[in-house]
Motif scaffolding. Structure first.
Motif, mmCIF file in Angstrom:
data_model
loop_
_atom_site.group_PDB
_atom_site.id
_atom_site.type_symbol
_atom_site.label_atom_id
_atom_site.label_comp_id
_atom_site.label_asym_id
_atom_site.label_seq_id
_atom_site.Cartn_x
_atom_site.Cartn_y
_atom_site.Cartn_z
ATOM 1 N N PRO A 1 16.836 -31.360 9.363
ATOM 2 C CA PRO A 1 16.181 -30.592 8.296
ATOM 3 C C PRO A 1 16.373 -31.211 6.910
ATOM 4 O O PRO A 1 15.698 -30.844 5.960
ATOM 5 N N HIS A 2 17.319 -32.154 6.808
ATOM 6 C CA HIS A 2 17.621 -32.759 5.497
ATOM 7 C C HIS A 2 16.799 -34.019 5.243
ATOM 8 O O HIS A 2 16.291 -34.228 4.154
ATOM 9 N N CYS A 3 16.678 -34.892 6.273
ATOM 10 C CA CYS A 3 15.950 -36.144 6.036
ATOM 11 C C CYS A 3 14.816 -36.366 7.039
ATOM 12 O O CYS A 3 14.197 -37.427 7.044
ATOM 13 N N GLN A 4 14.557 -35.380 7.910
ATOM 14 C CA GLN A 4 13.437 -35.385 8.868
ATOM 15 C C GLN A 4 13.560 -36.439 9.971
ATOM 16 O O GLN A 4 12.597 -36.708 10.687
ATOM 17 N N THR A 5 14.739 -37.029 10.125
ATOM 18 C CA THR A 5 14.935 -38.032 11.185
ATOM 19 C C THR A 5 14.949 -37.367 12.564
ATOM 20 O O THR A 5 15.441 -36.259 12.708
ATOM 21 N N TYR A 6 14.439 -38.055 13.566
ATOM 22 C CA TYR A 6 14.686 -37.687 14.951
ATOM 23 C C TYR A 6 14.637 -38.944 15.794
ATOM 24 O O TYR A 6 14.045 -39.913 15.374
ATOM 25 N N LYS B 1 26.155 -16.481 23.899
ATOM 26 C CA LYS B 1 25.064 -17.432 23.667
ATOM 27 C C LYS B 1 25.519 -18.493 22.670
ATOM 28 O O LYS B 1 25.872 -18.174 21.543
ATOM 29 N N ILE B 2 25.543 -19.739 23.128
ATOM 30 C CA ILE B 2 26.037 -20.832 22.285
ATOM 31 C C ILE B 2 24.847 -21.456 21.543
ATOM 32 O O ILE B 2 23.855 -21.851 22.154
ATOM 33 N N LYS B 3 24.988 -21.532 20.232
ATOM 34 C CA LYS B 3 23.907 -22.097 19.420
ATOM 35 C C LYS B 3 23.782 -23.602 19.656
ATOM 36 O O LYS B 3 24.777 -24.275 19.928
ATOM 37 N N GLY B 4 22.565 -24.098 19.523
ATOM 38 C CA GLY B 4 22.361 -25.533 19.583
ATOM 39 C C GLY B 4 22.723 -26.139 18.231
ATOM 40 O O GLY B 4 22.245 -25.683 17.192
ATOM 41 N N THR B 5 23.604 -27.132 18.239
ATOM 42 C CA THR B 5 23.925 -27.821 16.982
ATOM 43 C C THR B 5 23.741 -29.321 17.181
ATOM 44 O O THR B 5 23.844 -29.823 18.312
ATOM 45 N N VAL C 1 19.965 -26.419 15.743
ATOM 46 C CA VAL C 1 18.633 -26.760 16.264
ATOM 47 C C VAL C 1 18.207 -25.740 17.319
ATOM 48 O O VAL C 1 19.042 -25.222 18.055
ATOM 49 N N ALA C 2 16.902 -25.473 17.381
ATOM 50 C CA ALA C 2 16.381 -24.546 18.383
ATOM 51 C C ALA C 2 15.852 -25.302 19.595
ATOM 52 O O ALA C 2 15.700 -24.743 20.675
ATOM 53 N N ALA C 3 15.551 -26.595 19.411
ATOM 54 C CA ALA C 3 15.041 -27.409 20.515
ATOM 55 C C ALA C 3 15.616 -28.814 20.382
ATOM 56 O O ALA C 3 15.982 -29.238 19.283
#
Lengths: 113, 239
Positions: free
Chosen positions: A88-93, A64-68, A80-82
């Motif tokens: 998580p550091h600056c809340q950007t998306y 199982k490869i983690k999302g990064t 990341v899970a999704a």
């Protein structure tokens, strides 16, 4: 349950790599956390799809490869899970997905009879 | 050499353990979807050859995909040559509805299958006169999960979301909305009777896919349909 279709593809891909009469003992897969596929559902479908083929009774090893992802603003990398998880550091998306989308057959082990 | 007793497994002698057959490792490194993706590429080349604009309509069951197609075909087929591929697990009910508009239609029944794949589309294309076709609509099986994973060779996925479904669908089914270029927010005539938050829904869709284009429409009243038609005409011209 598109995992049934995917399990059938796995069986076909593996069979194309062995001579007739060979027995495939193990199948290694890479399933990413962001691939939209449930690894357990693949396991469940694989057993049924492998029946009567060179893969019958084969062990499925799922890596199982983690999302990064990488943040385009602060440049940090994180898990990341999704796909829409913010940094998580600056809340950007959105963030740039680096891994976790793959669905691959990586390796098989064969017994040549 | 046998690891247990050091003997040569090619000679025969009687002893109490089995020699495991030699195992051979074969590196494969192949995408599970490689066959589907290669057939999708073939479909895409065929669309390009015949200058056909192909759209894959995806949504949950009951969002109004077939009604959207019926209205679009009735209003635009005087000027544009359309064809429709219908995907459902069972029945040809939708194909019959489309056939009444006079547009060529082919029904694929997937049986237990939950999505259309590129292989099924390749065979369905045999049923149309591709030389005399401008726009192909593929109405996928109503399902917000599985159709997201399978490329059919289309130019765009168009997600239809009706306001009776709840505004958080883009977050609950992110792969579908991430892979769609357009979201049609349908049944907006019902908004006065619902607690559906349009602003939030759009924000959720943009969070999953910042580039997604959103049109608010009502197939029933015709509200907003011109924005969808304009997008369709523009994109079809640009292929």
């Amino acid at each position: 349950m598109h995992e049934v279709a995917l399990a059938q593809e796995i069986v076909e891909i593996c069979q194309a790599h062995v001579e007739s009469g060979s027995k495939i003992e193990t199948v290694k897969l890479e399933i990413g956390a962001l691939s939209g596929v449930v690894a357990e559902a693949i396991e469940f479908c694989f057993e049924a799809c492998a029946k009567g083929t060179a893969l019958e009774g084969a062990t499925l090893l799922i890596d199982k490869i983690k999302g990064t992802a990488k943040c385009p603003i602060c440049a940090q990398t994180f898990e990341v899970a999704a796909v829409f998880d913010p940094c998580p550091h600056c809340q950007t998306y959105p963030v740039e997905i680096l891994s976790g989308r793959q669905m691959r057959v990586s390796e098989i082990e064969v017994n040549d009879v | 050499m046998c690891n247990t007793c050091g003997c040569n497994p090619n000679h025969s002698h009687a002893h109490a353990h089995d020699h495991p057959a030699p195992r051979k490792k074969i590196t494969i490194e192949q995408d599970i979807l490689s066959k589907n993706n290669s057939l999708a590429k073939t479909n895409r080349a065929l669309f390009k050859k015949h200058q056909i604009f192909a759209l894959n309509l995806v949504s949950s069951p009951g969002s109004g995909k077939t009604a959207l197609l019926e209205k679009t075909l009735r209003e635009l087929s005087a000027k544009t040559r359309f064809a429709v591929i219908e995907g459902d697990q069972q029945t040809d009910n939708d194909a019959q509805r489309i056939a009444k508009t006079g547009v060529p239609v082919h029904q694929i029944n997937t049986g237990a299958g939950c999505h259309l794949d590129a292989h099924g589309i390749a065979h369905a294309l045999d049923h149309f006169d591709l030389k005399n076709l401008d726009v192909l609509f593929i109405e996928n099986v109503g399902n917000l999960v599985c159709p997201a994973t399978f490329d059919l060779g289309e130019h765009h996925k168009v997600a239809v979301l009706s306001v009776t479904e709840g505004e958080d669908k883009p977050l609950k089914y992110p792969t579908m909305f991430e892979n769609s270029d357009v979201m049609l927010l349908n049944k907006i005539d019902l908004l006065p009777y619902l607690d559906f938050d349009v602003k939030k829904c759009k924000e959720f869709a943009k969070r999953v896919n910042p580039k997604i284009k959103i049109f608010e429409i009502s197939v029933k009243t015709g509200a907003g349909m011109s924005t969808w038609y304009e997008w369709l005409a523009q994109e079809a011209r640009e292929i």
